[in-house]
Design an enzyme around this catalytic site. Structure first.
Site, short mmCIF file in Angstrom:
data_model
loop_
_atom_site.label_atom_id
_atom_site.label_comp_id
_atom_site.label_asym_id
_atom_site.label_seq_id
_atom_site.Cartn_x
_atom_site.Cartn_y
_atom_site.Cartn_z
N ARG A 182 10.03 1.67 9.72
CA ARG A 182 9.41 2.93 9.32
C ARG A 182 10.12 4.16 9.88
O ARG A 182 10.37 5.14 9.16
CB ARG A 182 7.95 2.95 9.77
CG ARG A 182 7.14 1.83 9.15
CD ARG A 182 5.72 1.88 9.65
NE ARG A 182 4.87 0.89 9.00
CZ ARG A 182 3.55 0.95 9.00
NH1 ARG A 182 2.93 1.96 9.60
NH2 ARG A 182 2.82 0.02 8.40
N ASP A 255 3.60 6.92 10.72
CA ASP A 255 5.01 6.63 10.42
C ASP A 255 5.20 6.01 9.03
O ASP A 255 6.34 5.71 8.63
CB ASP A 255 5.65 5.77 11.52
CG ASP A 255 4.91 4.46 11.72
OD1 ASP A 255 3.97 4.16 10.97
OD2 ASP A 255 5.28 3.71 12.67
N ASP A 256 4.10 5.80 8.29
CA ASP A 256 4.26 5.37 6.89
C ASP A 256 3.96 6.53 5.94
O ASP A 256 3.59 6.33 4.80
CB ASP A 256 3.42 4.12 6.57
CG ASP A 256 1.97 4.25 6.98
OD1 ASP A 256 1.59 5.32 7.51
OD2 ASP A 256 1.20 3.29 6.77
N ASP A 345 -8.54 9.16 14.51
CA ASP A 345 -8.84 10.19 13.50
C ASP A 345 -10.34 10.48 13.40
O ASP A 345 -10.74 11.62 13.17
CB ASP A 345 -8.23 9.83 12.13
CG ASP A 345 -8.55 8.42 11.65
OD1 ASP A 345 -9.23 7.68 12.39
OD2 ASP A 345 -8.12 8.07 10.54
N HIS A 369 -2.41 5.68 2.10
CA HIS A 369 -2.35 4.49 1.23
C HIS A 369 -3.74 3.91 0.98
O HIS A 369 -3.87 2.85 0.37
CB HIS A 369 -1.38 3.44 1.78
CG HIS A 369 -1.66 3.02 3.19
ND1 HIS A 369 -2.76 2.28 3.54
CD2 HIS A 369 -0.98 3.24 4.34
CE1 HIS A 369 -2.73 2.05 4.84
NE2 HIS A 369 -1.66 2.64 5.36
N1 UDP Z 1 0.53 1.87 15.16
C1 UDP Z 1 0.65 1.89 16.53
N2 UDP Z 1 0.60 0.69 17.20
C2 UDP Z 1 0.48 -0.47 16.54
C3 UDP Z 1 0.37 -0.47 15.15
C4 UDP Z 1 0.39 0.73 14.47
O1 UDP Z 1 0.78 2.94 17.13
O2 UDP Z 1 0.48 -1.51 17.18
C5 UDP Z 1 0.60 3.14 14.44
C6 UDP Z 1 1.61 3.09 13.32
O3 UDP Z 1 2.88 3.42 13.80
C7 UDP Z 1 1.06 4.08 12.34
C8 UDP Z 1 -0.44 4.02 12.57
O4 UDP Z 1 -0.63 3.41 13.83
O5 UDP Z 1 1.53 5.39 12.59
C9 UDP Z 1 -1.14 3.21 11.52
O6 UDP Z 1 -0.61 1.92 11.48
P1 UDP Z 1 -0.51 1.04 10.16
O7 UDP Z 1 0.05 1.86 9.05
O8 UDP Z 1 0.22 -0.22 10.50
O9 UDP Z 1 -2.02 0.65 9.86
P2 UDP Z 1 -3.15 1.36 9.00
O10 UDP Z 1 -4.10 1.89 10.00
O11 UDP Z 1 -2.52 2.43 8.17
O12 UDP Z 1 -3.70 0.26 8.18
MN MN Z 2 -0.68 2.86 7.41
#
Ligand code: UDP
Ligand code: MN
EC number: 2.4.1.222
Length: 430
Positions: A182, A255-256, A345, A369
């Site tokens: 990412r 970061d995504d 958040d 997403h």
């Molecule tokens: N993240 C983190 N530690 C982790 C996994 C994810 O800091 O072990 C961060 C990741 O870099 C991103 C955010 O948390 O900025 C959200 O992670 P992800 O997109 O994998 O999961 P989501 O919450 O979107 O499903």
């Molecule tokens: Mn994500």
């Protein structure tokens, strides 16, 4: 003269006094008549057309010179409009809910429970005053900007100050395991448009990416992992480092996310950083309802509030972050997260909407997403602030964009970047 000579001394004084009073009255009346006819010097009561030389400068219809009083009134009105009206294309979360046909009127619920709920150890007692702001300005490393903000809080500004890229602190949350995937993708694309303004908050030292980002990788020493404590720890670090930076806007992204840098600048230019702004997009159609333990009673307290999804990105004005400082600054953000036991958040929404009573302003141009990316029309890409992607159940949730093939660019960010900024070296020649 004869009669005067035969008047007694007290009578003479009486006449003299009468004559003097009359004279004063006459002078006063003359002045009054003069003022109403000609006005004071440098104080035009009637608007007058500009001189021809000023017309040349402007080129438009002749404007009117107004009195200083009228000007001040206008400035005050503009200031009030500035503070109370929302820029176009935005709405508060409450109106967002009603437009999404939700039967809930969240602002009412939020306001009602504020007074009865006992959360005294973190509840905010009063709004920071100009003196507190001045004190903060004195203490801050970047005192100049804070001083400027405190001045704006007490004096009227007719226009919001123009926002430039350099006024924004862009923070990206990442983790060791995502550096090569990412982080690398961001560095190759949108980071190049905001290299000095973007900082990556991670959980390890990484010399390779430290060098690639010219020292913009921050090891928060927070634990690795996608659990609440680790995420709140990073958000806390992001907020604290922003507060020290002296920048006018704090924008968080995951970061995504793909950040459309010029659009972000344009968005923030519509708002004043000296007014409390919480800009982002919720991913739920009604406010979040949570139950908090109430120390003094055995019952739980139900509260509701909106929060901007971290995965879509959100921005906070400096004015708002200064109000957050006493309750959430210096690592206290983590304690609040611990108390309500919700992710970063949500904790942010709790602090801003519930504790500080600043409503979320919904900006539809942020995208996480959690929404289907394919529905973002390609002819509107330029107008979107952020994009995202996800790979779930063997399926990609990505934007539909022409460009590189799916194998080369499964997340579609290279293709998007080339649509927005075709002059980049890796983009095909047009
Ligand atoms: N993240 C983190 N530690 C982790 C996994 C994810 O800091 O072990 C961060 C990741 O870099 C991103 C955010 O948390 O900025 C959200 O992670 P992800 O997109 O994998 O999961 P989501 O919450 O979107 O499903
Ligand atoms: Mn994500």
């Amino acid at each position: 003269m004869m009669s005067l000579s035969v008047l007694s001394l007290p009578q003479r004084y009486k006449r003299l006094l009468q004559a003097m009073t009359l004279a004063v009255a006459v002078v006063y009346m003359t002045l009054l008549l003069y003022q109403s006819a000609y006005g004071y010097p440098n104080f035009q009561l009637q608007p007058q057309p500009l001189s021809s030389s000023s017309q040349l400068l402007d080129g438009n219809e002749p404007a009117a010179i107004t009195t200083t009083q009228q000007l001040q009134q206008q400035q005050q009105q503009q200031q009030q409009q500035l503070q109370h009206s929302l820029p176009p294309t935005t709405q508060t979360a409450s109106s967002f809910a009603s437009s999404a046909a939700s039967p809930i009127t969240p602002s009412l619920i939020i306001r009602k429970d504020i007074h009865s709920f006992n959360f005294s150890d973190i509840e905010v007692s009063e709004r920071p005053t100009a003196t507190l702001l001045t004190e903060l300005a004195r203490r801050s490393r970047n005192g100049e900007l804070l001083h400027d903000l405190s001045q704006r809080a007490v004096t009227a500004t007719p226009q919001p100050p123009t926002t430039e890229l350099d006024d924004i602190f862009i923070s990206v949350k990442t983790t060791k395991n995502y550096h090569d995937t990412r982080l690398a993708l961001i560095i190759k694309t949108w980071f190049q448009l905001a290299r000095d303004q973007t900082w990556f908050f991670t959980d390890t030292d990484d010399h390779y990416y430290q060098e690639k980002t010219k020292g913009h990788l921050i090891n928060t020493k927070c634990s690795q992992g996608h659990f609440r404590k680790a995420l709140c720890c990073k958000m806390s670090a992001e907020l604290d480092i922003f507060l020290e930076s002296g920048k006018k806007w704090f924008c968080h992204f995951d970061d995504d996310n793909y950040v459309n840098v010029p659009r972000l600048v344009k968005l923030l230019d519509e708002y004043s950083p000296s007014v409390d702004w919480y800009l982002g997009k919720p991913s739920i159609s009604s406010p979040l309802e949570i139950h908090l333990d109430n120390k003094n009673t055995t019952t739980n307290k139900k509260i509701t509030f909106w929060f901007a999804t971290g995965g879509a990105g959100f921005c906070l004005s400096r004015a708002l972050t200064l109000k957050m400082l006493p309750i959430a600054g210096g690592g206290k953000f983590i304690s609040i997260g611990d108390k309500i036991r919700f992710p970063d958040d949500v904790t942010m929404g709790f602090i801003i909407e519930h504790l500080l009573k600043v409503p979320l302003t919904v900006v539809d141009n942020f995208h996480s997403h959690l929404e289907p990316m394919e529905f973002i029309r390609s002819d509107t890409f330029q107008d979107q602030v952020s994009f995202s992607y996800a790979h779930m159940k063997n399926q990609w949730n990505v934007i539909k964009v022409d460009g590189f093939d799916l194998k080369t660019d499964p997340k579609r960010f290279y293709s998007l970047h080339c649509q927005l900024f075709p002059y980049f070296s890796f983009c095909p020649p047009r």
